[in-house]
Design a protein around this motif. Structure first.
Motif, PDB file in Angstrom:
ATOM      1  N   LEU A   1       0.746  -1.103   0.056  1.00  0.00           N
ATOM      2  CA  LEU A   1      -0.213  -0.039  -0.194  1.00  0.00           C
ATOM      3  C   LEU A   1       0.888   1.502   0.158  1.00  0.00           C
ATOM      4  N   ALA A   2       1.913   1.196   0.596  1.00  0.00           N
ATOM      5  CA  ALA A   2       2.882   2.349   0.772  1.00  0.00           C
ATOM      6  C   ALA A   2       3.383   2.897  -0.660  1.00  0.00           C
ATOM      7  N   ARG A   3       3.421   2.063  -1.672  1.00  0.00           N
ATOM      8  CA  ARG A   3       3.484   2.476  -2.973  1.00  0.00           C
ATOM      9  C   ARG A   3       2.547   3.300  -3.817  1.00  0.00           C
ATOM     10  N   LEU A   4       1.548   3.311  -3.104  1.00  0.00           N
ATOM     11  CA  LEU A   4       0.270   3.879  -3.606  1.00  0.00           C
ATOM     12  C   LEU A   4      -0.064   5.243  -3.016  1.00  0.00           C
ATOM     13  N   VAL A   5      -0.001   5.230  -1.474  1.00  0.00           N
ATOM     14  CA  VAL A   5      -0.432   6.253  -0.888  1.00  0.00           C
ATOM     15  C   VAL A   5       0.931   7.163  -0.156  1.00  0.00           C
ATOM     16  N   SER A   6       0.502   8.418   0.276  1.00  0.00           N
ATOM     17  CA  SER A   6       1.652   9.093   0.889  1.00  0.00           C
ATOM     18  C   SER A   6       1.642   9.067   2.497  1.00  0.00           C
ATOM     19  N   ARG A   7       0.565   8.530   3.082  1.00  0.00           N
ATOM     20  CA  ARG A   7       0.296   8.361   4.661  1.00  0.00           C
ATOM     21  C   ARG A   7       1.034   7.288   5.117  1.00  0.00           C
ATOM     22  N   ASP A   8       1.392   7.231   6.456  1.00  0.00           N
ATOM     23  CA  ASP A   8       2.177   6.153   6.970  1.00  0.00           C
ATOM     24  C   ASP A   8       1.203   5.024   7.053  1.00  0.00           C
ATOM     25  N   THR A   9       1.439   3.897   6.525  1.00  0.00           N
ATOM     26  CA  THR A   9       0.724   2.680   6.598  1.00  0.00           C
ATOM     27  C   THR A   9       1.263   1.614   7.607  1.00  0.00           C
ATOM     28  N   GLY A  10       2.362   2.115   8.386  1.00  0.00           N
ATOM     29  CA  GLY A  10       2.685   1.152   9.263  1.00  0.00           C
ATOM     30  C   GLY A  10       1.940   0.661  10.288  1.00  0.00           C
ATOM     31  N   ASP A  11       1.094   1.295  10.926  1.00  0.00           N
ATOM     32  CA  ASP A  11       0.079   1.160  11.868  1.00  0.00           C
ATOM     33  C   ASP A  11      -1.588   0.852  11.360  1.00  0.00           C
ATOM     34  N   LEU A  12      -1.613   0.495  10.105  1.00  0.00           N
ATOM     35  CA  LEU A  12      -2.977   0.328   9.778  1.00  0.00           C
ATOM     36  C   LEU A  12      -3.197  -1.206   9.945  1.00  0.00           C
TER      37      LEU A  12
ATOM     38  N   THR B   1       1.079  16.928 -11.525  1.00  0.00           N
ATOM     39  CA  THR B   1       2.368  16.693 -11.111  1.00  0.00           C
ATOM     40  C   THR B   1       3.158  17.835 -10.142  1.00  0.00           C
ATOM     41  N   ALA B   2       2.828  19.151 -10.560  1.00  0.00           N
ATOM     42  CA  ALA B   2       3.508  19.967  -9.839  1.00  0.00           C
ATOM     43  C   ALA B   2       2.812  20.211  -8.588  1.00  0.00           C
ATOM     44  N   ASP B   3       1.521  19.863  -8.478  1.00  0.00           N
ATOM     45  CA  ASP B   3       0.809  19.656  -6.961  1.00  0.00           C
ATOM     46  C   ASP B   3       1.715  18.616  -6.170  1.00  0.00           C
ATOM     47  N   ALA B   4       1.795  17.550  -6.788  1.00  0.00           N
ATOM     48  CA  ALA B   4       2.381  16.330  -5.933  1.00  0.00           C
ATOM     49  C   ALA B   4       3.699  16.755  -5.532  1.00  0.00           C
ATOM     50  N   VAL B   5       4.601  17.514  -6.412  1.00  0.00           N
ATOM     51  CA  VAL B   5       5.748  17.991  -5.944  1.00  0.00           C
ATOM     52  C   VAL B   5       5.859  19.257  -5.072  1.00  0.00           C
ATOM     53  N   TRP B   6       5.208  20.086  -5.461  1.00  0.00           N
ATOM     54  CA  TRP B   6       5.321  21.235  -4.733  1.00  0.00           C
ATOM     55  C   TRP B   6       4.275  21.736  -4.015  1.00  0.00           C
ATOM     56  N   GLY B   7       2.996  20.959  -3.858  1.00  0.00           N
ATOM     57  CA  GLY B   7       2.049  21.025  -3.151  1.00  0.00           C
ATOM     58  C   GLY B   7       2.375  21.886  -1.828  1.00  0.00           C
TER      59      GLY B   7
ATOM     60  N   ARG C   1       1.635  21.458   1.260  1.00  0.00           N
ATOM     61  CA  ARG C   1       1.729  20.539   2.481  1.00  0.00           C
ATOM     62  C   ARG C   1       2.919  20.528   3.338  1.00  0.00           C
ATOM     63  N   SER C   2       4.020  20.443   2.538  1.00  0.00           N
ATOM     64  CA  SER C   2       5.340  20.433   2.892  1.00  0.00           C
ATOM     65  C   SER C   2       5.748  21.947   3.561  1.00  0.00           C
ATOM     66  N   PRO C   3       6.515  21.994   4.669  1.00  0.00           N
ATOM     67  CA  PRO C   3       6.716  23.207   5.253  1.00  0.00           C
ATOM     68  C   PRO C   3       7.612  24.074   4.300  1.00  0.00           C
ATOM     69  N   ARG C   4       8.612  23.337   3.421  1.00  0.00           N
ATOM     70  CA  ARG C   4       9.401  23.887   2.477  1.00  0.00           C
ATOM     71  C   ARG C   4       8.641  24.768   1.297  1.00  0.00           C
ATOM     72  N   TYR C   5       7.330  24.360   1.131  1.00  0.00           N
ATOM     73  CA  TYR C   5       6.590  24.751  -0.271  1.00  0.00           C
ATOM     74  C   TYR C   5       5.591  25.560   0.166  1.00  0.00           C
ATOM     75  N   ARG C   6       5.448  25.749   1.293  1.00  0.00           N
ATOM     76  CA  ARG C   6       4.073  26.487   1.815  1.00  0.00           C
ATOM     77  C   ARG C   6       3.861  27.894   0.896  1.00  0.00           C
ATOM     78  N   ARG C   7       4.894  28.482   0.718  1.00  0.00           N
ATOM     79  CA  ARG C   7       4.599  29.630  -0.068  1.00  0.00           C
ATOM     80  C   ARG C   7       4.767  29.299  -1.579  1.00  0.00           C
ATOM     81  N   TRP C   8       5.893  28.917  -1.832  1.00  0.00           N
ATOM     82  CA  TRP C   8       6.556  28.313  -3.128  1.00  0.00           C
ATOM     83  C   TRP C   8       5.190  27.529  -3.813  1.00  0.00           C
TER      84      TRP C   8
END
Length: 289
Positions: free
Chosen positions: A113-124, A168-174, A176-183
């Protein structure tokens, strides 16, 4: 013919090799544009716009070149350029592989599942794995099938590849990451805007005739779009879909079981075939193809 040929290529070959895949090329373009990075929304917007112009311009040039070809080479070449813009076979196979992995063990299923989603799957737990698989199945039906073909019908190859760039740009730059919050502000907003109609069309395909219920479930998620296809699939199957700490869709539904995932795959496949047929009909004879 172009849509149907592209759908046949997807079914036959799945996806182009990574080194030749246009989406991988967009990823490399985004990495190059990131050399201009500053923690500033205007810089991010400018970088996004440069990339969008480059991708859309290249698609337009290729579209014009295609018109110089003779039939049937014109349709075949256009189909080759449309094919990598959407992906059904890989989506269905990857989600089915999660259920197959569950039959062998929960740890293997979490890894798959971790290949498909960005969330942590370790405790599902088992239900949580199926919920996440169903969510990504429905959301990617919109992002990876309905939206690209929607923009192909409206704007031809430039439209479909502008959408793929924005997604694709949303997936890379969206942001949600603190680095890209404004960028990444424009990247995230552009993707939201472009997915607004396709997400709702996908919901109607998955669960027709229930607009009030769809609106209610969609409102449970923070995303303006993701809740529509996810809520529609939850309602259609009668199951509860939950992302811990974020949302619960169809809260009165049951936990999904193995049969529900199989039913979902059939429903999504049928919806995609309907989209192929409709897109082929609406784009017939357009764009000189």
């Amino acid at each position: 013919m172009v849509v149907l040929l592209a759908a046949f290529l997807d079914w036959l070959l799945r996806e182009p090799p990574a080194r030749l895949h246009p989406v991988a090329g967009i990823g490399r373009l985004l990495a190059a544009l990131e050399r201009l990075w500053r923690d500033d929304a205007r810089a991010g917007a400018a970088a996004w716009a440069v990339g969008a112009a480059a991708v859309t311009g290249l698609a337009a040039v290729l579209g014009c070149w295609i018109l110089t070809l003779e039939t049937p080479w014109r349709q075949m070449t256009a189909a080759l350029l449309l094919w990598p813009a959407f992906s059904l076979r890989m989506l269905l196979e990857e989600v089915a592989a999660v259920e197959a992995a569950l039959a062998r063990g929960l740890d293997e299923a979490r890894t798959r599942l971790a290949r498909l989603v960005s969330r942590d799957t370790g405790d599902l737990d088992e239900a949580g794995v199926r919920m996440a698989a169903l969510e990504t199945l429905s959301e990617n039906l919109s992002d990876s099938v309905v939206a690209p073909l929607f923009y192909f019908v409206l704007f031809g190859l430039p439209g479909v590849w502008l959408y793929r760039y924005a997604n694709t740009a949303d997936a890379v730059w969206g942001y949600r990451s603190p680095r890209y919050r404004r960028w990444g502000w424009l990247a995230a907003r552009a993707d939201d805007a472009l997915n607004w109609i396709p997400a709702r069309l996908t919901a109607l395909l998955l669960s027709p005739g229930r607009p009030a219920a769809l609106r209610r479930e969609a409102g449970r998620t923070p995303s303006p779009n993701a809740g529509w296809p996810m809520g529609a699939l939850a309602l259609a199957l009668g199951v509860r879909l939950e992302k811990r700490g974020a949302y619960v869709l169809n809260p009165s539904g049951r936990d999904p079981g193995p049969a529900d995932l199989r039913r979902a795959l059939v429903r999504v496949r049928r919806a995609a075939v309907a989209v192929y047929a409709l897109a082929a009909l609406l784009s017939w004879g357009r764009w000189g193809l």
